[in-house]
Structures are given as structure tokens and as C-alpha cells.
Design a protein around this motif. Structure first.
Motif, PDB file in Angstrom:
ATOM      1  N   THR A 184       2.084   5.754  -7.666  1.00 40.81           N
ATOM      2  CA  THR A 184       1.460   5.330  -8.935  1.00 40.81           C
ATOM      3  C   THR A 184      -0.050   5.325  -8.790  1.00 40.81           C
ATOM      4  OG1 THR A 184       3.250   3.745  -8.805  1.00 40.81           O
ATOM      5  CG2 THR A 184       1.951   3.711 -10.798  1.00 40.81           C
ATOM      6  N   GLU A 185      -0.513   4.867  -7.631  1.00 46.66           N
ATOM      7  CA  GLU A 185      -1.963   4.851  -7.363  1.00 46.66           C
ATOM      8  C   GLU A 185      -2.504   6.276  -7.360  1.00 46.66           C
ATOM      9  OE1 GLU A 185      -4.878   3.646  -3.745  1.00 46.66           O
ATOM     10  OE2 GLU A 185      -2.890   2.745  -3.698  1.00 46.66           O
ATOM     11  N   ALA A 186      -1.724   7.195  -6.763  1.00 48.00           N
ATOM     12  CA  ALA A 186      -2.145   8.603  -6.705  1.00 48.00           C
ATOM     13  C   ALA A 186      -2.243   9.196  -8.107  1.00 48.00           C
ATOM     14  CB  ALA A 186      -1.149   9.398  -5.869  1.00 48.00           C
ATOM     15  N   VAL A 187      -1.266   8.850  -8.941  1.00 47.49           N
ATOM     16  CA  VAL A 187      -1.283   9.339 -10.326  1.00 47.49           C
ATOM     17  C   VAL A 187      -2.518   8.793 -11.043  1.00 47.49           C
ATOM     18  CG1 VAL A 187      -0.114   9.205 -12.562  1.00 47.49           C
ATOM     19  CG2 VAL A 187       1.197   9.708 -10.497  1.00 47.49           C
ATOM     20  N   ASN A 188      -2.791   7.511 -10.848  1.00 53.33           N
ATOM     21  CA  ASN A 188      -3.972   6.900 -11.481  1.00 53.33           C
ATOM     22  C   ASN A 188      -5.253   7.602 -11.059  1.00 53.33           C
ATOM     23  OD1 ASN A 188      -2.436   5.066 -12.795  1.00 53.33           O
ATOM     24  ND2 ASN A 188      -2.769   3.403 -11.359  1.00 53.33           N
ATOM     25  N   ASP A 189      -5.368   7.897  -9.760  1.00 55.21           N
ATOM     26  CA  ASP A 189      -6.570   8.584  -9.259  1.00 55.21           C
ATOM     27  C   ASP A 189      -6.720   9.955  -9.911  1.00 55.21           C
ATOM     28  OD1 ASP A 189      -7.063   6.444  -7.708  1.00 55.21           O
ATOM     29  OD2 ASP A 189      -6.693   7.400  -5.778  1.00 55.21           O
ATOM     30  N   THR A 190      -5.595  10.644 -10.053  1.00 56.89           N
ATOM     31  CA  THR A 190      -5.618  11.973 -10.677  1.00 56.89           C
ATOM     32  C   THR A 190      -6.132  11.872 -12.111  1.00 56.89           C
ATOM     33  OG1 THR A 190      -3.744  12.636  -9.328  1.00 56.89           O
ATOM     34  CG2 THR A 190      -4.175  13.959 -11.276  1.00 56.89           C
ATOM     35  N   LEU A 191      -5.603  10.890 -12.852  1.00 58.07           N
ATOM     36  CA  LEU A 191      -6.014  10.725 -14.248  1.00 58.07           C
ATOM     37  C   LEU A 191      -7.491  10.378 -14.340  1.00 58.07           C
ATOM     38  CD1 LEU A 191      -2.974   8.746 -15.701  1.00 58.07           C
ATOM     39  CD2 LEU A 191      -3.356  11.200 -15.690  1.00 58.07           C
ATOM     40  N   LYS A 192      -7.963   9.548 -13.393  1.00 52.62           N
ATOM     41  CA  LYS A 192      -9.381   9.153 -13.420  1.00 52.62           C
ATOM     42  C   LYS A 192     -10.284  10.343 -13.108  1.00 52.62           C
ATOM     43  CE  LYS A 192      -8.460   4.373 -12.071  1.00 52.62           C
ATOM     44  NZ  LYS A 192      -8.330   3.554 -10.858  1.00 52.62           N
ATOM     45  N   ALA A 193      -9.822  11.207 -12.197  1.00 48.54           N
ATOM     46  CA  ALA A 193     -10.635  12.394 -11.866  1.00 48.54           C
ATOM     47  C   ALA A 193     -10.756  13.307 -13.086  1.00 48.54           C
ATOM     48  CB  ALA A 193      -9.997  13.151 -10.702  1.00 48.54           C
TER      49      ALA A 193
END
Length: 684
Positions: free
Chosen positions: A408-417
Motif C-alpha cells: 500500500t505504501e508503494a502504491v501511495n509513493d507511485t501515486l505521489k510521483a
């Protein structure tokens, strides 16, 4: 970029290299400095201008005028960290045509002074009593001095705050609170400067009533890069990797390019938790270690092609080694030597205020939470230097892996990028000025309206290349009424777009909700963000700001789509984007605000994501996001009902729940939801 790399630039902007931003007038001022100097009489001045545009020198001109011609006693310049103090070293300005030189007595440059912050605060006290004119100190010293001597000790002086985004209106931010006190007392002049277009990121720098007192000088990235002599193209993109980043880094790192690599913080997901080993691994990937240069401390590495790379390691914990490397990088004798260093590897250093004009590639590993930090890092690569025609910023991000706990954290980072890249597009694009389409409209002088010129019967798009501004007519656009709403539409649309693109729900739904009705984002979600951000505006002004912000965001997206469809484009300065805006305006029957509201602001970002991420990962991300589908909230339902009322006023009927128009149906759902809530409340 070679074909075997997966890095797809999500933004690629080309500028006209007209040389204007680096050309000086008869007083030795570049255009941005001249623009700021014209406002030198203002008591409160905010200068928003990109890294490397010459803000430090602009301040020197203004401060000297305030000291000589405006009756101020002294100037105090405060910077966030000691290394930036060197930007205010002596400058022989008279040599270039100005009427005075810039001079700081060595003992009053407290960035170079030894001792604790407490003893430095005493030095500020001594300066206030002296006849000397200029003091430079870190933010911390200034905060302590204000605490020690009170705001009235600074009466009749200029306070200049460099890198202003470090300040915030949060009560815990001492410098922000002290500035508010200084403004309330109204006995000082303040010049605030920032190279970031997202002041304070999530928190406002100043409260609206304080900010309203500042006169703003804006110099855009577009003007800066368009006016360069050498640098023509800037690419911004992200690249996904699996496993350890150090194994994949050569897919995006070209040893022939001058590069700054920012490795991830040891607390981040991307870090292997052994930063020293990470640096060694990057060096091993590049070639064979040849030892250390005794003069500079740089690592010497021989590539398979036989070239020896000079690598500056700023990650090493051994302070003596790191200080030697740092000093070698700052050596003024090497400033214009392109071959002095090839690659700099840093962690937490070499961002703000770090000057290396030859840098062609800023390669950042791991997501950076702060947009301000991303702007600063990109600023390292956007200096103009002979022979440097292209620069790029790459964000290397771990691809989400469903087997990981931290998915979930990885997905969040992707969206933020993705959000960060959307925002950088706004920052790099020309400036949009929107105006409602009216019969009495006339062409604006200095703007080129394309083939056939201005047509009074349609919505026109004019462009002024020199100022990098669009003049765009939109049917049905609401005009801001109050001064504050007007200021937001002129100066702060990027702030609004930043808040929207960082809204997790908006990004998730915009990218992965197949049933999304775009108006849910453009009207409801953006509407809520503006209400929260600017509660002091009335409803009409909030709606005007919303329309202007969504028009700026969506026109950039549509222009980018046109540019991607026709990458060659016609030759010309930043032509793809300019032609893209024109093409979109011409392809639609009429450019009206309802049409703009019907565009999903994230559809282009999804197209790029689909090219850069593996299909498997993309499916996983979509599944994770759709698993947490959000139900309508009472607040959203109320907003939909308000819009349904407006719909009724325009059409004479309420929206229908069975309508084939998705937005009308959504408004009807909002009305039905509220009716249900009322019914449930009545039934207890």
C-alpha cells in the motif's frame, strides 16, 4: 535516451533559447532582477522565481536602494543554511553599471562565524548598535535574535528572508510567528524570496491577511528557460525498478552525462539500510575503481570504454573526507571547468542553493514527500552552460510488489510521483490568463492568435512568446470579484493545483476508477479543496478560482496529449505545448467551462503510467485501489445537491437519476442520498 531504457519522460519541454533571461541591462540587471527592482519601493515584497534566476543579486540591488534612497538603517539577510550565505558574498556591481558595490563586513557574515547560535544572536545585537549596513545570518540565528531582543529592535530595517518556503504560518514555526509580529508592528520592510512554487507544501507560509500585504514579483520557469542561451530541452520522468535499485541504476544513469544522484534516505522503503554499500555498488556498476584523487578526494573510476570518471561521494560519514570533497566542489577556481567532476552522489546534500552549472541529469532514488524538494532538485539541472542543450530529472521508484507487506505504501509513493510530475508540468508551462468570452472582447496587444488572427466569433487562444503567457477565452467562465480571488487566479493557481494533485482520493479515482464521472473530481473534489483552502472567499469567488485552476490543469493535460501524439511537432520554441493548446481549442466546437469540467485531469498520467510500469504491476495497483471504493460522504452529497439546484435554475427541472448523462445522474444521486439521510433522521 537509448531505446533499451524503460524511462519515458512524462514531460518534455522545449524552449526557444532566445538568450534574454541571461542578458543584462545598463545597470547590470537581468530581466528578473530588473522586474524586482521596479518594485523596490514596496514595503513588503515577495519574489517567486526559479533556482538560478539571480534572486540573490536582485536582493542586493533592492537592499542598496532601500539603504541609500529609502532611509532604512540596515539590511539583515537570513538564509536557511550556512552554505547559502555565500550567495551574498561581495559583488562589484558598479563594474556592470550599478551605482554602488555590494559589501558585507566579514564579521557580519554570521554564516561563516564559529560559535553557538546563542553567541551569534549576541552578534546580531552588536550589529544593530553598529553603523555597519549589512548582516547575513542563518534562519536559526535570526530567530534567536528576535526572541532575545524583541521585534521592536528591528524597526526601520530591511529583513530579507531567502528560501522563504522554510517558513510557515504554523504556530510551531517560530520564524513564521515572528514575521507575523514584525508585519503587525509595521515598522520594517520585508523582502521574501522563494524558488519553490509550492510554498510550505501543505501549510501556508503566511496567513491570508498578511500575504495580502505583499506585492508579488513572479518570474516563471518558462521565462527563465526560454531566455537561456544553451539549454533547450528539459525532460522529467519516472522509472520503475524491481529488486535493489543499485542493480537497475545503469538503465537510467548515463555515465557520459554530468549527474547528481540523490540516494534514498535510510528510513525509506527504497533504502537497503546500508548507504555506504549502496555508493560502493553504484561505483562498481560504473567501472573499475582506480583510487582517490589526493587533491580533491574524488573517487576515480575507469569505465569499460576506458574513460576515467571523477565521482564526488558526499555520503561518506567520515567528516574529514566529506568536507574535503565538499570543499573541492565549491572551489571557485573550478567553477567553469566542466571536467572537474562527472558524478556527484549525495544524501540530504547538494539540493537547495547548490551550484554546479554543468549538471545535465538529476537522478533521484525513492519518492520525495516534499514538492518543494523536487523543485529544488530539478533546479540543480536547469542551469545554463555552454554545450549543454538538454537536461533531465529522473525519479527512480520501486515498483509495487503485491507479495510485499508494504504494497500500500508503494502504491501511495507511485501515486505521489505521478502527482509531482503533473505539478512540474504546470510549473514549466507558459502562464495561463483566462477571460470569459464576451461579444465586446478584443485581441490583447503583443499576443499572436495563430493563423487567421483574432476571430470575434470564437474562443481565441493568444500567445506572447516573450513573456511566456497565454491569453485564452472560455465561454461561461466565472470572473473573480474580490481582490484576493483575483490575486489567487493570477499568482496562486499552482498552489491550488498542488493541493488537488496531492489529494489521494482524487488521484486514485482519476487513474483507476472506470466508473468515474470527471465532474466528481473537477467540480466536487476541487470545489471542496478550494472551500477548505480559502474559506474567507464567498461562494462565487470560490467557484471562479475552481474554474481557473481546473482550466489551467486540464489545458496543460490536453496540450501534452497533442504533443505526445505529434512528438516531432512543428519546429519552434516549446511549440508542442503551444500548438497543443491551440489544437485542442480548435478541435472542440467551443471552448466552454462545462467541456473543461468533463475532462479527467489524470487520464494522460495514466497513459504514461501504462507505458512505464509492467502490466502485471499496473493490474495489482488497480486492484488494490478498487478494493477500497469510497462511498459518497454527506459533505459530497451536499455539494452535489447544491450543483443540482444550479442545474434546476438553468434547466427548469431537477437532475434525473435515470439520465444517460453520467454527471446529471451523479447530481441526482447526491439529492437522493440527502433525502435518505433526512428520512433516516426523521425515523430516528
Amino acid at each position: 535516451m537509448t531505446v533499451d531504457r524503460k524511462s519515458v519522460p512524462s514531460v518534455s519541454v522545449t524552449y526557444s533559447q532566445n538568450g534574454s533571461s541571461t542578458r543584462a541591462n545598463e545597470l547590470g540587471m537581468r530581466p528578473m532582477q530588473e522586474r524586482a527592482f521596479e518594485r523596490r519601493g514596496e514595503q513588503y515584497l515577495l519574489i517567486k522565481s526559479p533556482p538560478a534566476s539571480g534572486k540573490s543579486r536582485a536582493l542586493m540591488f533592492i537592499a542598496l536602494d532601500k539603504l541609500r534612497n529609502q532611509g532604512l538603517r540596515q539590511a539583515i539577510i537570513t538564509v536557511p543554511e550556512k552554505s547559502i550565505g555565500s550567495s551574498f558574498n561581495d559583488e562589484p556591481l558598479s563594474r556592470f553599471g550599478f551605482w554602488a558595490d555590494w559589501h558585507v563586513e566579514p564579521k557580519w557574515n554570521l554564516c561563516n562565524a564559529p560559535g553557538s547560535e546563542g553567541s551569534k544572536a549576541d552578534s546580531v545585537g552588536a550589529f544593530l548598535k553598529s553603523d555597519d549596513k549589512v548582516l547575513v545570518c542563518p534562519h536559526a540565528t535570526f530567530r534567536n535574535a528576535v526572541e532575545k531582543f524583541g521585534v521592536d529592535a528591528f524597526d526601520n530595517r530591511l529583513i530579507a528572508v531567502d528560501e522563504f518556503h522554510h517558513v510557515s504560518a504554523n504556530p510551531d514555526n517560530k520564524l513564521g510567528a515572528q514575521l507575523a509580529e514584525l508585519i503587525a508592528r509595521d515598522k520594517v520592510h520585508i523582502v521574501a524570496m522563494t524558488g519553490s512554487y509550492f510554498r510550505g507544501d501543505a501549510e501556508p507560509v503566511l496567513m491570508p491577511h498578511d500575504e495580502a500585504r505583499f506585492d508579488t514579483v513572479t518570474y516563471t520557469y518558462y521565462e527563465q528557460l526560454n531566455g537561456y542561451k544553451y539549454l533547450k530541452t528539459l525532460d522529467i520522468g519516472y522509472f520503475f525498478y524491481t529488486g535493489a535499485y543499485s542493480n537497475d541504476i545503469l538503465k537510467v544513469l548515463d555515465p557520459a552525462e554530468k549527474t547528481i544522484i540523490h540516494i534514498p534516505s535510510v528510513n525509506s522503503r527504497e533504502s537497503t539500510k546500508d548507504k555506504i554499500r549502496e555508493v560502493e555498488h553504484i561505483i562498481e556498476e560504473l567501472g573499475e575503481w582506480q583510487g582517490t584523487d589526493p587533491a580533491t578526494g574524488f573517487q576515480l573510476v575507469k569505465t569499460p570504454e576506458g574513460r576515467v570518471l571523477r565521482i564526488a561521494d558526499l555520503v561518506d560519514d567520515d567528516a574529514s573526507k566529506r568536507d574535503k570533497v565538499s570543499a573541492a566542489l565549491k572551489d571557485p577556481a573550478q567553477k567553469n571547468n566542466r571536467d572537474h567532476v562527472d558524478i556527484i552522489i549525495a544524501l540530504g546534500m547538494a539540493k537547495e542553493g547548490f551550484d554546479w552549472i554543468w549538471c545535465e541529469h538529476a537522478l533521484t532514488v525513492g519518492y520525495r514527500a516534499s514538492l518543494t524538494e523536487i523543485v529544488q532538485i530539478i533546479g540543480r539541472a536547469t542551469r545554463d552552460a555552454e554545450g549543454k542543450t538538454r537536461a533531465r530529472f529522473t525519479n527512480l521508484i520501486a515498483e509495487p510488489d503485491a507479495s510485499e507487506e508494504a504494497v500500500t505504501e508503494a502504491v501511495n509513493d507511485t501515486l505521489k510521483a505521478i502527482a509531482a510530475s503533473l505539478l512540474m508540468e504546470q510549473v514549466l508551462a507558459p502562464r495561463f490568463n483566462f477571460t470569459p468570452k464576451k461579444v465586446e472582447n478584443r485581441p490583447v496587444e503583443g499576443f499572436d492568435y495563430g493563423e487567421g488572427g483574432y476571430d470575434p466569433n470564437k474562443c481565441n487562444v493568444g500567445f506572447n512568446e516573450e513573456s511566456g503567457q497565454f491569453q485564452i477565452e472560455i465561454k461561461g467562465l466565472a470572473d473573480p470579484k474580490s481582490k484576493e480571488a483575483e490575486r489567487i487566479c493570477q499568482e496562486d493557481l499552482n498552489e491550488v493545483i498542488a493541493a488537488f494533485a496531492q489529494d489521494k482520493t482524487a488521484v486514485e479515482r482519476g487513474l483507476f476508477d472506470e466508473e468515474l464521472v470527471p465532474e466528481e473530481l473537477t467540480q466536487v473534489r476541487m470545489g471542496k479543496i478550494i472551500k477548505d483552502k480559502y474559506p474567507e472567499l464567498d461562494e462565487d469567488d470560490q467557484e471562479a478560482v475552481r474554474q481557473h485552476a481546473i482550466a489551467a490543469l486540464n489545458l496543460t493535460q490536453k496540450a501534452k496529449q497533442a504533443a505526445l501524439e505529434d512528438p516531432a511537432g512543428e519546429k519552434g520554441p516549446n511549440n508542442a505545448l503551444i500548438q497543443g493548446v491551440r489544437k485542442f481549442a480548435m478541435d472542440v466546437r467551443e471552448l466552454d467551462i462545462d467541456l473543461i469540467d468533463r475532462i479527467n485531469p489524470f487520464s494522460e498520467a495514466y497513459a504514461i503510467l501504462a507505458k512505464t510500469m509492467s502490466e502485471e504491476s499496473l493490474k495489482q495497483v488497480a486492484a488494490i485501489i478498487s478494493a477500497k471504493k469510497v462511498q459518497l460522504t454527506p459533505e459530497e452529497a451536499r455539494d452535489l445537491a447544491r450543483r443540482a439546484l444550479k442545474f434546476k435554475q438553468e434547466r427548469g427541472r431537477l437532475p434525473s437519476i435515470t439520465s444517460s448523462d453520467a454527471w446529471e445522474k451523479k447530481m441526482a444521486e447526491g439529492v437522493a442520498y440527502l433525502a435518505r439521510m433526512k428520512q433516516e433522521a426523521a425515523n430516528g
